[in-house]
Design a protein around this motif. Structure first.
Motif, PDB file in Angstrom:
ATOM      1  N   ASN A  56     -25.566   1.788  25.544  1.00 41.06           N
ATOM      2  CA  ASN A  56     -24.875   1.273  26.728  1.00 41.06           C
ATOM      3  C   ASN A  56     -25.245  -0.160  27.066  1.00 41.06           C
ATOM      4  N   ARG A  97     -20.148  -0.356  35.428  1.00 39.45           N
ATOM      5  CA  ARG A  97     -20.294  -1.770  35.040  1.00 39.45           C
ATOM      6  C   ARG A  97     -19.634  -2.044  33.687  1.00 39.45           C
ATOM      7  N   ILE A  98     -19.739  -1.106  32.768  1.00 43.33           N
ATOM      8  CA  ILE A  98     -19.087  -1.266  31.462  1.00 43.33           C
ATOM      9  C   ILE A  98     -17.577  -1.246  31.650  1.00 43.33           C
ATOM     10  N   ASN A 114     -16.509  -4.667  33.177  1.00 42.53           N
ATOM     11  CA  ASN A 114     -16.593  -5.773  32.215  1.00 42.53           C
ATOM     12  C   ASN A 114     -15.548  -5.650  31.120  1.00 42.53           C
ATOM     13  N   GLU A 170     -22.550  -3.053  27.333  1.00 42.19           N
ATOM     14  CA  GLU A 170     -22.368  -3.722  28.619  1.00 42.19           C
ATOM     15  C   GLU A 170     -22.525  -5.241  28.469  1.00 42.19           C
ATOM     16  N   LYS A 227     -20.037   4.672  32.739  1.00 44.09           N
ATOM     17  CA  LYS A 227     -20.796   3.658  33.453  1.00 44.09           C
ATOM     18  C   LYS A 227     -19.842   2.619  34.052  1.00 44.09           C
TER      19      LYS A 227
END
Length: 83
Positions: A32, A75-76, A79, A36, A73
């Motif tokens: 991850n 944040r992934i 982004n 990320e 996740k």
């Protein structure tokens, strides 16, 4: 595509070979954190440069980014969507 201080501009990163290794990080089982970081870097590069967007697409990033937009996740997902 270098600034006077010797730094590479965002537009020049594709020419400097930065895109392909980042796409490889999306493909890998590096975990991850690596995915990320790669998504964040590609998003930053894509933000100001159509050339970098096209280079990312040609390097095969789109299917990986679309897949990562389903990641657990947050944040992934964010982004990947920005990249």
């Amino acid at each position: 595509m270098r600034h006077q201080e010797g730094r590479v501009s965002r537009q020049g990163y594709a020419a400097e070979g930065a895109i392909e290794p980042l796409v490889s990080m999306l493909e890998s089982d590096a975990g991850n954190d690596a995915q990320e970081a790669a998504c964040a870097a590609l998003a930053t590069l894509a933000a100001d440069s159509r050339d970098n967007q096209v280079s990312s697409a040609h390097a095969g990033a789109i299917p990986w980014l679309v897949g990562l937009m389903q990641h657990r996740k947050e944040r992934i997902r964010e982004n990947a969507a920005q990249a």
